[in-house]
Design an enzyme around this catalytic site. Structure first.
Site, PDB file in Angstrom:
ATOM      1  N   HIS A 276      65.081  50.088  24.960  1.00  0.00           N
ATOM      2  CA  HIS A 276      65.508  48.710  25.194  1.00  0.00           C
ATOM      3  C   HIS A 276      64.407  47.694  24.894  1.00  0.00           C
ATOM      4  CE1 HIS A 276      67.405  45.471  27.829  1.00  0.00           C
ATOM      5  NE2 HIS A 276      68.385  45.838  27.033  1.00  0.00           N
TER       6      HIS A 276
ATOM      7  N   LYS B  40      61.764  45.232  22.926  1.00  0.00           N
ATOM      8  CA  LYS B  40      61.782  44.370  21.742  1.00  0.00           C
ATOM      9  C   LYS B  40      60.346  43.954  21.466  1.00  0.00           C
ATOM     10  CE  LYS B  40      66.063  43.785  23.675  1.00  0.00           C
ATOM     11  NZ  LYS B  40      66.444  44.148  25.048  1.00  0.00           N
TER      12      LYS B  40
ATOM     13  N   ASP C 229      49.895  43.350  11.620  1.00  0.00           N
ATOM     14  CA  ASP C 229      48.482  43.459  11.248  1.00  0.00           C
ATOM     15  C   ASP C 229      47.560  43.574  12.457  1.00  0.00           C
ATOM     16  OD1 ASP C 229      49.066  43.414   8.571  1.00  0.00           O
ATOM     17  OD2 ASP C 229      48.603  41.292   8.291  1.00  0.00           O
TER      18      ASP C 229
ATOM     19  N   HIS D 136      70.740  35.888  28.667  1.00  0.00           N
ATOM     20  CA  HIS D 136      70.204  37.185  28.285  1.00  0.00           C
ATOM     21  C   HIS D 136      68.717  37.306  28.622  1.00  0.00           C
ATOM     22  CE1 HIS D 136      69.285  40.563  25.385  1.00  0.00           C
ATOM     23  NE2 HIS D 136      70.430  40.976  25.909  1.00  0.00           N
TER      24      HIS D 136
ATOM     25  N   LYS E   4      64.988  37.605  30.495  1.00  0.00           N
ATOM     26  CA  LYS E   4      64.361  38.470  31.493  1.00  0.00           C
ATOM     27  C   LYS E   4      62.965  37.904  31.765  1.00  0.00           C
ATOM     28  CE  LYS E   4      66.867  41.256  28.468  1.00  0.00           C
ATOM     29  NZ  LYS E   4      68.161  41.070  29.033  1.00  0.00           N
TER      30      LYS E   4
ATOM     31  N   ASP F 162      54.319  30.714  41.589  1.00  0.00           N
ATOM     32  CA  ASP F 162      53.324  29.663  41.805  1.00  0.00           C
ATOM     33  C   ASP F 162      53.023  28.933  40.502  1.00  0.00           C
ATOM     34  OD1 ASP F 162      53.374  30.246  44.462  1.00  0.00           O
ATOM     35  OD2 ASP F 162      51.558  31.461  44.455  1.00  0.00           O
TER      36      ASP F 162
END
Length: 420
Positions: free
Chosen positions: A134, A136, A141, A313, A315, A320
Site C-alpha cells: 500500500h 506510495k 537519483d 483519501h 492520511k 501542536d
C-alpha cells in the site's frame, strides 16, 4: 519476444535481511514541501523523473491505464531508454487490471517491473485481498523523494469529477532521502549497503525527538515481520505529548482501543482535538465503521468533521506547532494490521503551519461538524463490537498466510510481449 516481470513474495525479506529489520533515525536539515492532490503531486514527480540521470525507484498501490498512467509510462520508458535504472514495484491487487501490453511496453524499454503478491482470478474475482503493498514512494537519483497517499491515477485530479479524491503527499530533499532510497531499494529485493544511523530494532529512535530543530524527518514503516506497530505507536506517542492541538485527517478511521484512548485522553486534558473523516466515502463501510466510534469520542470533547465535497483519501496528522506525519497508512485494521505501509514523521514549524492551514480550510469550508450532544445510540455496544472486530483483524496476517495466494514466494515469470 519474452519480457520478464518479477513477482515479489508477500512479506518475504530481501536478500539483505539486515536492511529489512533496521529502524531509521531522525535526519536533520531537510526541505519538506506539502503537495496537495494530483495538481501539485504529478507535475513535481514527473519533472523529477524527466530530470533523472541515474535511477528511479517507484512503489505504488494503484496504477491505472488512464491519462496519468500513460504519462507516467511514457516518462519511465524515456528514462530507461536513456540509460536510467528504473525499478517499478506494483501491488498485485491494486494494479491487477493492468494489461499485458502496458506492462510489456515498460519491460521492453528496460524498466524492471515487479508485482507484489500477484494472484490469478478465481471465477473472475481477485483473491489477493490482504497484505497489500500500500506504500506510495518515489525516489529519484537518491536526491529527491516523494511519499504520501497519492496513487498514479486520474481520480486524484479535480477534473475527474465528484469522485476526485482529496489527498496529500510530501516532497523531501536532504539527508532523509538517503533513508527513503535505502528503504525503497531494499524492499525491491536489491542488495543495499547499511550505514551508520540505520539501527537495529532494539535501538529504535523515539517518535518524538529530544531536539527541536526544524527540518527533521524520520521514515517509519509497517510490515508483518518486525515493524508491525511502528506507525500506530508513533501516533500514540505524539498524542501523549500533545499540549495545544491535534488534527487527524484520515480516509479510513477505525483504530484500536489504545489509539482511541490516547485521542480521548488528549481532549480530556484540554488539547483541541479535531478529526476529519469521510462524509462521502468511496467505500461506504468506512463511514459506517467510523461512525461507530463517534459517541465515544464526542462525549470527551473531540471535534469530528465529515468532509463532504468529495472522497477524502488523505492520511495526515499534526500535533501542536511542529510535529506532523504524512504517508500511506490509514487508521484502520487493513493498514494497521495487514498492509505494507510507509509514513514520514516531520518536525518542522513551517510545514506544520502549512498543513494546519490546509486542513483548517477544509474543515471550515467543506465539512459538516458532528454535534457535540447526540442521541445515545448504544455507543458502549458499538465500541465493544468495534474492539472485537479490530483485534480479530490484527490476527489476519497469520490466518491469511495459510491461503495459497499469500504463500511467500519470489518467482520471476515470462510474459509474452504483444506485437507492435
Amino acid at each position: 519476444m519474452n519480457v520478464a516481470v518479477e513477482h515479489i513474495a508477500t512479506d518475504q525479506p530481501p536478500d539483505d535481511a539486515k536492511a529489512r529489520d533496521l529502524d531509521y533515525g531522525w535526519q536533520p536539515g531537510n526541505r519538506i514541501e506539502l503537495l496537495e492532490n494530483g495538481e501539485a503531486y504529478f507535475p513535481a514527480v514527473f519533472e523529477a523523473m524527466r530530470q533523472a540521470q541515474r535511477e528511479i525507484l517507484l512503489e505504488t498501490f494503484i496504477l491505472f491505464e488512464d491519462k496519468v498512467g500513460h504519462e507516467l509510462q511514457g516518462i519511465l520508458i524515456e528514462a530507461a531508454q536513456r540509460g536510467v535504472k528504473v525499478i517499478v514495484s506494483l501491488d498485485g491487487f491494486g494494479c491487477g487490471e493492468l494489461s499485458p501490453a502496458f506492462l510489456s511496453d515498460l519491460a521492453e524499454a528496460g524498466v524492471a517491473v515487479q508485482m507484489f503478491d500477484p494472484a490469478a482470478k478465481l471465477v473472475g474475482i481477485r483473491t489477493n485481498w490482504f497484505r497489500r503493498l500500500h506504500r506510495k514512494i518515489v525516489v529519484v537519483d537518491a536526491a529527491v523523494a516523494f511519499i504520501g497517499g497519492i496513487n498514479f491515477s486520474a481520480d486524484h485530479l479535480s477534473d475527474f469529477g465528484p469522485e476526485a479524491k482529496q489527498d496529500y503527499a510530501v516532497q523531501v530533499s536532504g539527508p532523509a532521502v538517503a533513508d527513503l532510497h535505502h528503504f525503497a531499494l531494499a524492499q525491491s529485493g536489491r542488495q543495499v549497503r547499511t550505514r551508520r544511523g540505520w539501527r537495529r530494532r532494539q535501538q529504535r529512535p523515539s517518535p518524538w525527538p529530544t531536539h527541536t530543530d526544524d527540518g527533521l524527518v524520520r521514515l517509519i514503516y509497517r510490515d508483518n515481520l518486525q515493524h508491525r506497530d511502528d506507525i500506530e505507536e508513533a501516533y500514540i506517542h505524539a498524542l501523549s505529548k500533545a499540549q495545544k492541538r491535534a488534527v487527524i485527517a484520515n480516509a479510513y478511521f477505525f483504530p484500536g482501543y489504545r489509539l482511541l484512548r490516547e485521542i480521548r485522553n488528549a481532549a480530556r486534558r484540554g488539547v483541541q482535538v479535531q478529526l476529519i473523516m469521510q462524509g462521502q466515502p468511496d467505500v461506504l463501510l468506512a463511514k459506517l465503521a467510523a461512525r461507530m466510534l463517534y459517541d465515544y469520542l464526542l462525549k470527551d470533547g473531540v471535534v469530528i468533521h465529515e468532509y463532504c465535497q468529495r472522497p477524502l483519501h488523505g492520511k495526515v496528522a499534526l500535533v501542536d506547532d511542529d510535529w506532523s506525519t504524512v504517508g500511506s497508512s490509514n487508521l484502520d485494521p487493513l493498514s494497521l494490521s495487514l498492509n505494507l505501509e510507509a509514513n514520514v514523521l516531520i518536525r518542522d514549524r513551517a510545514f506544520n503551519h502549512q498543513l494546519y492551514e490546509s486542513l483548517e480550510t477544509l474543515a471550515r469550508n467543506h465539512c459538516k461538524t458532528m454535534p457535540e450532544k447526540r442521541k445515545p445510540r448504544l455507543w458502549l455496544w458499538r465500541l465493544t463490537v468495534g474492539f472485537l472486530v479490530f483485534h480479530v483483524m490484527r490476527h489476519f496476517p497469520a490466518l491469511t498466510g495459510w491461503l495459497p495466494a499469500h504463500k511467500p514466494r519470489l518467482k520471476p515469470f515470462e510474459s509474452q510481449a504483444h506485437d507492435h
